[in-house]
Design a protein around this motif. Sequence first.
Motif, PDB file in Angstrom:
ATOM      1  N   ARG A 458       0.837  -1.207   0.000  1.00 40.26           N
ATOM      2  CA  ARG A 458       0.000   0.000   0.000  1.00 40.26           C
ATOM      3  C   ARG A 458       0.864   1.246   0.000  1.00 40.26           C
ATOM      4  O   ARG A 458       1.949   1.268   0.567  1.00 40.26           O
ATOM      5  CB  ARG A 458      -0.885   0.016   1.246  1.00 40.26           C
ATOM      6  CG  ARG A 458      -2.132  -0.807   1.146  1.00 40.26           C
ATOM      7  CD  ARG A 458      -3.041  -0.504   2.322  1.00 40.26           C
ATOM      8  NE  ARG A 458      -2.460  -0.855   3.599  1.00 40.26           N
ATOM      9  CZ  ARG A 458      -2.899  -0.419   4.775  1.00 40.26           C
ATOM     10  NH1 ARG A 458      -3.918   0.418   4.829  1.00 40.26           N
ATOM     11  NH2 ARG A 458      -2.337  -0.812   5.907  1.00 40.26           N
ATOM     12  N   GLN A 459       0.341   2.286  -0.598  1.00 38.02           N
ATOM     13  CA  GLN A 459       1.001   3.582  -0.552  1.00 38.02           C
ATOM     14  C   GLN A 459       0.448   4.368   0.637  1.00 38.02           C
ATOM     15  O   GLN A 459      -0.712   4.756   0.637  1.00 38.02           O
ATOM     16  CB  GLN A 459       0.777   4.352  -1.857  1.00 38.02           C
ATOM     17  CG  GLN A 459       1.332   3.661  -3.090  1.00 38.02           C
ATOM     18  CD  GLN A 459       2.836   3.469  -3.018  1.00 38.02           C
ATOM     19  OE1 GLN A 459       3.584   4.378  -2.613  1.00 38.02           O
ATOM     20  NE2 GLN A 459       3.292   2.284  -3.383  1.00 38.02           N
ATOM     21  N   LEU A 460       1.282   4.575   1.648  1.00 37.93           N
ATOM     22  CA  LEU A 460       0.847   5.248   2.867  1.00 37.93           C
ATOM     23  C   LEU A 460       1.725   6.438   3.147  1.00 37.93           C
ATOM     24  O   LEU A 460       2.912   6.471   2.773  1.00 37.93           O
ATOM     25  CB  LEU A 460       0.913   4.273   4.061  1.00 37.93           C
ATOM     26  CG  LEU A 460       0.059   3.004   3.966  1.00 37.93           C
ATOM     27  CD1 LEU A 460       0.386   2.070   5.115  1.00 37.93           C
ATOM     28  CD2 LEU A 460      -1.416   3.352   3.994  1.00 37.93           C
ATOM     29  N   ASP A 461       1.156   7.420   3.844  1.00 38.52           N
ATOM     30  CA  ASP A 461       1.953   8.565   4.262  1.00 38.52           C
ATOM     31  C   ASP A 461       1.356   9.166   5.532  1.00 38.52           C
ATOM     32  O   ASP A 461       0.217   8.873   5.904  1.00 38.52           O
ATOM     33  CB  ASP A 461       2.033   9.630   3.159  1.00 38.52           C
ATOM     34  CG  ASP A 461       0.657  10.024   2.627  1.00 38.52           C
ATOM     35  OD1 ASP A 461      -0.350   9.787   3.330  1.00 38.52           O
ATOM     36  OD2 ASP A 461       0.596  10.565   1.513  1.00 38.52           O
ATOM     37  N   GLU A 464      -1.239   7.624   8.619  1.00 35.61           N
ATOM     38  CA  GLU A 464      -1.484   6.230   8.240  1.00 35.61           C
ATOM     39  C   GLU A 464      -0.200   5.420   8.246  1.00 35.61           C
ATOM     40  O   GLU A 464      -0.169   4.281   8.690  1.00 35.61           O
ATOM     41  CB  GLU A 464      -2.139   6.169   6.853  1.00 35.61           C
ATOM     42  CG  GLU A 464      -3.609   6.558   6.847  1.00 35.61           C
ATOM     43  CD  GLU A 464      -4.245   6.287   5.496  1.00 35.61           C
ATOM     44  OE1 GLU A 464      -3.488   6.117   4.512  1.00 35.61           O
ATOM     45  OE2 GLU A 464      -5.478   6.241   5.427  1.00 35.61           O
ATOM     46  N   ARG A 465       0.895   5.997   7.755  1.00 38.29           N
ATOM     47  CA  ARG A 465       2.172   5.308   7.739  1.00 38.29           C
ATOM     48  C   ARG A 465       2.665   5.034   9.159  1.00 38.29           C
ATOM     49  O   ARG A 465       3.118   3.933   9.465  1.00 38.29           O
ATOM     50  CB  ARG A 465       3.200   6.152   6.974  1.00 38.29           C
ATOM     51  CG  ARG A 465       4.657   5.747   7.150  1.00 38.29           C
ATOM     52  CD  ARG A 465       4.950   4.346   6.702  1.00 38.29           C
ATOM     53  NE  ARG A 465       4.670   4.147   5.292  1.00 38.29           N
ATOM     54  CZ  ARG A 465       4.833   2.989   4.662  1.00 38.29           C
ATOM     55  NH1 ARG A 465       5.239   1.924   5.349  1.00 38.29           N
ATOM     56  NH2 ARG A 465       4.557   2.863   3.384  1.00 38.29           N
ATOM     57  N   ALA A 466       2.524   6.019  10.043  1.00 42.19           N
ATOM     58  CA  ALA A 466       2.962   5.845  11.433  1.00 42.19           C
ATOM     59  C   ALA A 466       2.140   4.764  12.122  1.00 42.19           C
ATOM     60  O   ALA A 466       2.684   3.930  12.862  1.00 42.19           O
ATOM     61  CB  ALA A 466       2.846   7.171  12.189  1.00 42.19           C
ATOM     62  N   PHE A 468       0.548   2.281  10.680  1.00 45.05           N
ATOM     63  CA  PHE A 468       0.880   0.986  10.087  1.00 45.05           C
ATOM     64  C   PHE A 468       2.198   0.453  10.646  1.00 45.05           C
ATOM     65  O   PHE A 468       2.307  -0.729  10.991  1.00 45.05           O
ATOM     66  CB  PHE A 468       0.967   1.127   8.573  1.00 45.05           C
ATOM     67  CG  PHE A 468       1.520  -0.084   7.879  1.00 45.05           C
ATOM     68  CD1 PHE A 468       0.740  -1.215   7.732  1.00 45.05           C
ATOM     69  CD2 PHE A 468       2.819  -0.092   7.380  1.00 45.05           C
ATOM     70  CE1 PHE A 468       1.245  -2.339   7.097  1.00 45.05           C
ATOM     71  CE2 PHE A 468       3.329  -1.212   6.753  1.00 45.05           C
ATOM     72  CZ  PHE A 468       2.542  -2.334   6.604  1.00 45.05           C
ATOM     73  N   GLU A 469       3.202   1.324  10.742  1.00 43.96           N
ATOM     74  CA  GLU A 469       4.498   0.883  11.268  1.00 43.96           C
ATOM     75  C   GLU A 469       4.393   0.470  12.728  1.00 43.96           C
ATOM     76  O   GLU A 469       5.040  -0.492  13.164  1.00 43.96           O
ATOM     77  CB  GLU A 469       5.526   2.007  11.096  1.00 43.96           C
ATOM     78  CG  GLU A 469       5.901   2.254   9.635  1.00 43.96           C
ATOM     79  CD  GLU A 469       6.853   3.420   9.477  1.00 43.96           C
ATOM     80  OE1 GLU A 469       7.062   4.150  10.495  1.00 43.96           O
ATOM     81  OE2 GLU A 469       7.367   3.626   8.360  1.00 43.96           O
ATOM     82  N   ASP A 484       0.960  -7.132   5.472  1.00 42.07           N
ATOM     83  CA  ASP A 484      -0.113  -6.137   5.504  1.00 42.07           C
ATOM     84  C   ASP A 484      -1.375  -6.757   4.896  1.00 42.07           C
ATOM     85  O   ASP A 484      -1.396  -7.082   3.711  1.00 42.07           O
ATOM     86  CB  ASP A 484       0.315  -4.901   4.701  1.00 42.07           C
ATOM     87  CG  ASP A 484      -0.779  -3.843   4.638  1.00 42.07           C
ATOM     88  OD1 ASP A 484      -1.796  -3.984   5.358  1.00 42.07           O
ATOM     89  OD2 ASP A 484      -0.612  -2.876   3.872  1.00 42.07           O
TER      90      ASP A 484
END
Length: 884
Positions: A458-461, A464-466, A468-469, A484
């Motif tokens: 997935r393309q996250l930023d 959402e990225r934080a 997910f990590e 994922d």
Amino acid sequence: MDKNLYNFILKYSLKQQVIITVLSVISFFPYYYYLSMPKTIVNQGIEGKGVSFPIDVWGLGLLRLDHTHYLFLLCAGFLALVIIQQCFKYAINYFQGVAGERMLRRLRYELYARILRFPLPTFRRTSQGEIIPMVIAEVEPIGGFIGESFALPIFQGGMLLVIFTFLVIQNPLMAVAAVSLYPIQFYFVPRMQAKVRALGRERIKNQRRLSDRIGETISGIPELHTHDASHPMLAEFTRRLSISYWIRVEIFQRKFMIKFLNNFIQQLGPFFFYAIGGYLTIQGHMDVGTVVAAVNAHKEMGAPWKELLNHYQTREDVKQKYEQVVSQFEPDGLRGEEDQNAEPAEPVSLAGPVAVSGVVLNDDQDQPILENLTLSLPWPSRVAVVGDHGRDELLQLLARMIPPGRGKILINDRNLADLTETVAGRRLAYVGASSYIFNTTLGNNLFLGLRHRPMVPRQLDGVERARFERDMSEALASGNSPYDPDADWTDYPAAGARGAEDITTVAITALRTAAFDEDVYQIGMRGTLDPQKKPDVAERVLAARVAFREKLNSGALADLVENWDPTRYNSNATVAENLMFGTARDATYQEDNLARDPHVLGVLDSVGLRQRFLQIGYEVAGTMVELFADLPPDHEFFQQFSFISSDDLPDYKDLLLRTKPDALDQLAEPDRVRLMSLPFRLVLARHRLGHFNEAERDAILKARRIFAETLPAERRDAIAFFDPDQFTVSSSIVDNILFGRVAYGQAQAQEKIGRVIADVVEQMQLREPIIEVGLQFEVGIAGARLTAAQRQKLAIARALVKRPDWLMLSEATATLDPRSHAQVVRAVVEARKDAGLVWSLQRAADCELFDTVVVIEHGRVTQCGPYAELCEKHGRFKQMLAPA
């Protein structure tokens, strides 16, 4: 999995256990001062013993306090120690909770992963009702114990030691008195608790049986109704409830006796302190502050002592439970983790001949199913298997679903026993007589065999990225899956597709082979489309609407559909649709809610129809009750004419009996809503009950304009209004093309319109996008929203779409009608002409299409060869072909 609980704890949570232990030990130092502070406050802060005021607090002349301020300073110090101690407890409890929950998560994941590796016979011996509670409920106490397994005895034992040391320093005699009865408590209480926990385990076992019986009842409801067997089931359930009841009663008796004993022994401590301490104080051998501090310390002693007792018994119980769960999840034949996880370094092909030699397979009672079976199949070949029992087991062996008792199976010179699921699960496929369909979309079920690992992340930023990590970090710390779940998992090349843009084209080929493409197309036609996501498809649907109208008008079919016209009443639509001139996008304006909506009622008031709706509702209810009260619920008239269900008819009958037509204004709100809801469901051309004359229809058209003009801004998104130039979001694709309602009473109207729609769909190249919409259909639990035949077709298409080297089908068309069966057999055989196919069939006549026919009798291959050759030979196959 480690069979020893403490090995499991240390292996995966050693770091957390060390942190909790260090925090526990450090907390003992402020805790000792916390215990001694009351003595200092009483003796120095209140009585002023051994202190001269003003007092130099630090001995440096920086802070000199009088008696009152010194008391406040000591109290502030006591409060600070309380805060420090509670902070330590908070930190310890927090780390315990996190460690326990993380380990519980790891344990449940490991158990679930093991279920995925269970050999198939395990599920014939163990029911869902037994396995599910173990994974969900029964391991819950294990997680709680793991977090405190080392820290609790160290922390609580250390606190107990600190308190005892403090009491010894104050007065050894009182210290001995404080703990004198603890050995008795330590002897009796754990034994009584052990019995309580044993009873609790019995109760859990009985609850499992209850759960299993409930599940079995739900699955067998049709049989129970058919045979009037409800009361035996209720009697058996009552017996199980009785067992649970008496277990609970005995638990209560012992549990409250333990509580009585604990409280009694706990209260003996203050008795000794007051008696001994009071005597020594009177004699001048002890001061009041020491007695107060000792009493306070003894109160503190009760909590850690109780925690230690509970921990001791919980440990024994959890150890047994852990060992029991581990043993239950280690059945014979359990595959190792590498079976699921070992990715081959190079792609493995099973596109080669099959060689079965000396295979022996027994059932659960050690009775032979296959005996010394030997078989060779060339590549490519299409093989039909007929005969008696053992056919399905042979196909399961070839699909590596079950292992043979003895013997060897080679495919393309590779031993199936040496292959992992990551190879066999991709290069082989099996479809049985009843395949399971998962509670997700039709597309997710279809592409299940293409989803092995995430292919496109997935393309996250940003946030959402934080998030997910963080989730992935915790998943790894808990030993869970590192993948994922929302990534794109579809292996498009495995299906012969370039990517997501043409996977539907590939899917249609598999669906067509399984005779399921028309079903999915019809499902898609009844589905909805988001024009924001698919603007090009929405534009083509609008073009199809125009083409459809032109085709109708060019022939003699114009009267088959009554279009939506903002200036006309549509007699083939409901009153609700005519009023709103659109479709509801959520529950706000659904038919059942219109009669209670203030905006709708206000609109009806403005055109003088509110009271008329109530009268029509009363009249319609009377007519429905009179016409349908004596008809069986499954009568076709209910489907054709009634908009009151058979279940609701008695309620309306009761409402009519207690309602007078001249007192409708006095109805209670629920009854008024019930009656006013009925007119909204009327279709004038269909029901022909004589309601809504021309003037009243004109009033509804007027109400339509008022409804749209006065609709509150916050409700604009609740309705998709009909517009000839716009795609109606909440309407199905077929309704968007029709843009109206089929005229009621026209001969073969549905068939004629269906043919015209099919023509415009092909003309606008809409069939593939519509099937793509159909693939988004939610199939329900176990595919309950599909028919049995559709579920079976889907299973066949699912196996075809991943293009396995060898496809095994065991009576996979048993639920299909003869025509569909013949169609699917012919199409699948043709589709697999350059690959491997093994099909277990009931009818020998179906074998004519196959390259090779294998006949199994009594667990052995008795005949094998081409169809024409076996037809000429005397034997079992020729007998099977002979008419009955």
